[in-house]
Write a protein that holds these residues in place. Structure first.
Motif, short mmCIF file in Angstrom:
data_model
loop_
_atom_site.label_atom_id
_atom_site.label_comp_id
_atom_site.label_asym_id
_atom_site.label_seq_id
_atom_site.Cartn_x
_atom_site.Cartn_y
_atom_site.Cartn_z
N VAL A 296 0.85 -1.20 0.00
CA VAL A 296 0.00 0.00 0.00
C VAL A 296 0.88 1.24 0.00
N ASP A 297 0.52 2.21 -0.82
CA ASP A 297 1.29 3.44 -0.95
C ASP A 297 1.30 4.22 0.36
N VAL A 298 2.46 4.78 0.72
CA VAL A 298 2.61 5.50 1.99
C VAL A 298 1.65 6.67 2.10
N GLU A 299 1.41 7.36 1.00
CA GLU A 299 0.49 8.50 1.06
C GLU A 299 -0.92 8.07 1.40
N ARG A 300 -1.33 6.91 0.89
CA ARG A 300 -2.66 6.38 1.25
C ARG A 300 -2.72 6.06 2.75
N ILE A 301 -1.65 5.44 3.25
CA ILE A 301 -1.60 5.09 4.67
C ILE A 301 -1.68 6.35 5.52
N LYS A 302 -0.86 7.33 5.17
CA LYS A 302 -0.83 8.58 5.94
C LYS A 302 -2.18 9.27 5.92
N ARG A 303 -2.78 9.39 4.75
CA ARG A 303 -4.05 10.10 4.60
C ARG A 303 -5.16 9.43 5.41
N THR A 304 -5.15 8.11 5.43
CA THR A 304 -6.17 7.38 6.19
C THR A 304 -6.00 7.59 7.69
N ILE A 305 -4.76 7.55 8.16
CA ILE A 305 -4.51 7.77 9.59
C ILE A 305 -4.89 9.19 9.98
N GLU A 306 -4.59 10.15 9.12
CA GLU A 306 -4.95 11.55 9.38
C GLU A 306 -6.45 11.73 9.56
N ASN A 307 -7.23 10.95 8.83
CA ASN A 307 -8.69 11.08 8.87
C ASN A 307 -9.36 10.16 9.87
N PHE A 308 -8.56 9.44 10.67
CA PHE A 308 -9.09 8.45 11.61
C PHE A 308 -9.26 9.08 12.99
N HIS A 309 -10.46 8.99 13.53
CA HIS A 309 -10.74 9.60 14.83
C HIS A 309 -11.14 8.56 15.89
N GLY A 310 -10.75 7.32 15.66
CA GLY A 310 -11.01 6.29 16.66
C GLY A 310 -12.33 5.58 16.44
N VAL A 311 -12.67 4.70 17.39
CA VAL A 311 -13.90 3.91 17.30
C VAL A 311 -14.76 4.18 18.52
N GLU A 312 -16.04 3.96 18.35
CA GLU A 312 -16.98 4.18 19.44
C GLU A 312 -16.65 3.26 20.61
N HIS A 313 -16.81 3.80 21.82
CA HIS A 313 -16.60 3.06 23.07
C HIS A 313 -15.13 2.81 23.40
N ARG A 314 -14.21 3.38 22.63
CA ARG A 314 -12.78 3.22 22.93
C ARG A 314 -12.17 4.60 23.08
N LEU A 315 -12.00 5.05 24.33
CA LEU A 315 -11.53 6.40 24.63
C LEU A 315 -12.27 7.43 23.78
N GLU A 316 -13.57 7.28 23.74
CA GLU A 316 -14.44 8.15 22.94
C GLU A 316 -14.84 9.38 23.78
N ARG A 317 -14.46 10.55 23.31
CA ARG A 317 -14.84 11.78 24.01
C ARG A 317 -16.35 11.99 23.84
N VAL A 318 -17.05 12.15 24.95
CA VAL A 318 -18.50 12.31 24.90
C VAL A 318 -18.88 13.78 24.87
N THR A 319 -18.46 14.53 25.90
CA THR A 319 -18.74 15.97 25.96
C THR A 319 -17.96 16.58 27.11
N THR A 320 -17.98 17.90 27.19
CA THR A 320 -17.39 18.64 28.31
C THR A 320 -18.47 19.46 28.97
N ILE A 321 -18.63 19.29 30.29
CA ILE A 321 -19.62 20.03 31.06
C ILE A 321 -18.88 20.86 32.10
N HIS A 322 -18.93 22.17 31.96
CA HIS A 322 -18.25 23.08 32.89
C HIS A 322 -16.80 22.66 33.10
#
Length: 454
Positions: A296-322
């Motif tokens: 797999v081309d390095v640019e494809r790998i890099k671009r995919t990682i850049e656009n990856f924000h994790g998976v639900e239920h795994r260190l998933e930020r929910v919200t900030t309250i005060h």
């Protein structure tokens, strides 16, 4: 195996068993789907199985089911120690996992991911990188659809990506992935495997049938995984976070590098990575190592990682309250995952932990909790044992909650501005919930209700 006209017993009527039974019926096997407890199927599922000619027997599980059976396909949640499986062994009936069936029917190579923690994040990122190539990609196993169903529907010329647990791997026979990843091995599922040696051996089965044309990614930073090298017959791709490697991927100076045939190439820097923690660098390195080796081309790998924000239920930020930020880490069903979650934060943490106790050793874990948390809230079946061990090692700020709502509200009450309120249970969910997803959804619901009340 040629399944045509063979008599196959599928044990376990969850999603894995249902998928396996349907696939076997498409292969013209005579299929019985069995579960010891009564099962109410959704109408569409029942029709699908009936139309395929699957015989369904639930609410009982006796040895008469074994008469004339050529092979048993066992669901991952079923222990090999149950009476019907032991009797099958006595009768020399082959018992295999759904993973073996998937391998039998898949027309494309399989890429498999295992490890105590990080499997889902790694599998998801690996899937997205491979999808960026434009080739046909399907995913299954511990994540997504039944693996055998995904394999059956997999065309040629692509890749089937499988998240694999120790339960699924302990009953493979010929399963041989083109690429395998072993992330880490720390104490987990010892109630089933009994010893760490047995647990590690189950994980190592992912590469046991590989040859020199295949790849295995091994985490050299994990001593148990590093020790597996002596049993490998395929091409080893090493990953490390603090030292360079000769072939694979490593992390140095805030940059992830890929290495193949002695050639080193930078892939991505930390400021372009959106998922927190050193454990996620481990996950990213494993994906880089395998996909780069697969061409797999390095640019494809890099671009995919850049656009990856994790998976639900795994260190998933929910919200900030005060200025108190809530994170959903319901997927953290073992102590190692919680340790990695705590390491990801440099602010005071209020930890919500507990659930169905896996009975793993706790002293080392509670020492980490003592060092890395401000307050601890224990809940569920494990609360008493967790509190006992925590108290023994000197954890002082311990609280109890009888519901998720109570835990969330207490966590918020104990927090100060800039604090983190983290659900990271170190337990499975089966005391209060049917799965970790349901637990995480309830946590998020309780947090949102808290936010709405202001």
């Amino acid at each position: 195996m040629d399944y045509g006209e063979k008599n196959i017993l599928v044990l376990g009527a969850g999603s894995s068993g249902i998928g396996a039974a349907w696939v076997l019926a498409q292969l013209h096997a005579n299929v019985v789907l069995n579960d010891y407890k009564p099962v109410e199927f959704e109408s569409s599922t029942r029709k699908k199985l009936d139309d395929a000619g699957v015989t369904i027997i639930t609410g009982r599980q006796d040895n008469s089911l074994l008469n004339g059976v050529d092979r048993i396909v066992i669901s991952p949640g079923i222990a090999l120690s149950i009476p019907i499986v032991q009797e099958a062994f006595n009768r020399h009936i082959e018992v295999v996992s759904e993973v073996e069936l998937a391998y039998d029917v898949c027309k494309s190579p399989i890429l498999g991911v295992t490890g105590t923690s990080g499997k889902t994040t790694t599998t998801t990122l690996l899937t997205q990188v491979m999808e960026s190539t434009g080739l046909p990609i399907k995913v299954g196993g511990n994540i997504g659809d039944s693996l055998s169903e995904a394999a059956f529907n997999m065309p040629e010329g692509g890749y089937l990506i499988a998240e694999l647990s120790s339960y699924q791997l302990e009953t493979i026979k010929s399963f041989c992935p083109l690429g395998a990843i072993v992330l880490n091995v720390t104490p987990d599922h010892l109630a089933r495997h009994k010893t760490m040696e047995n647990y590690a051996a189950a994980k190592a089965r992912i590469f046991m049938n590989q040859n020199a044309e295949n790849f295995v990614v091994l985490n050299d930073d994990d001593p148990v995984v590093a020790a597996m090298k002596k049993d490998v017959h395929s091409q080893i791709l090493s990953i490390r976070q603090h030292h360079k490697v000769e072939c694979g991927a490593y992390f140095e100076g805030n940059t992830c590098y890929a290495v193949l045939n002695g050639n080193v190439i930078s892939v991505i820097d930390t400021e372009q990575i959106h998922i927190k923690g050193a454990h996620n660098i481990e996950n990213i390195l494993s994906v880089i190592a395998l996909t780069y080796a697969l061409g797999v081309d390095v640019e494809r790998i890099k671009r995919t990682i850049e656009n990856f924000h994790g998976v639900e239920h795994r260190l998933e930020r929910v919200t900030t309250i005060h200025d108190v930020t809530f994170y959903n880490d319901s997927k953290a069903t073992n102590t190692d995952s919680v340790v990695k979650a705590l390491d990801a934060f440099d602010k005071p943490v209020i930890l919500l932990a507990g659930g169905h106790d896996k009975m793993t050793p706790l002293e080392d874990f509670m020492n980490v909790v003592k060092a890395h948390t401000k307050e601890v809230i224990f809940m569920g079946e494990a609360a008493e044992r967790f509190e006992s061990v925590a108290t023994k090692v000197g954890v002082t700020n311990i609280h109890r909650a009888q519901s998720m709502k109570e835990a969330v509200e207490l966590g918020y009450k104990l927090a100060e501005p800039s604090n983190i309120c983290l659900l990271s249970p170190a337990c499975s969910s089966f005391d209060w919930y049917s799965c970790f997803e349901e637990r995480g959804d309830d946590f998020k619901k309780c947090v949102k209700e808290l936010e709405e009340r202001g």
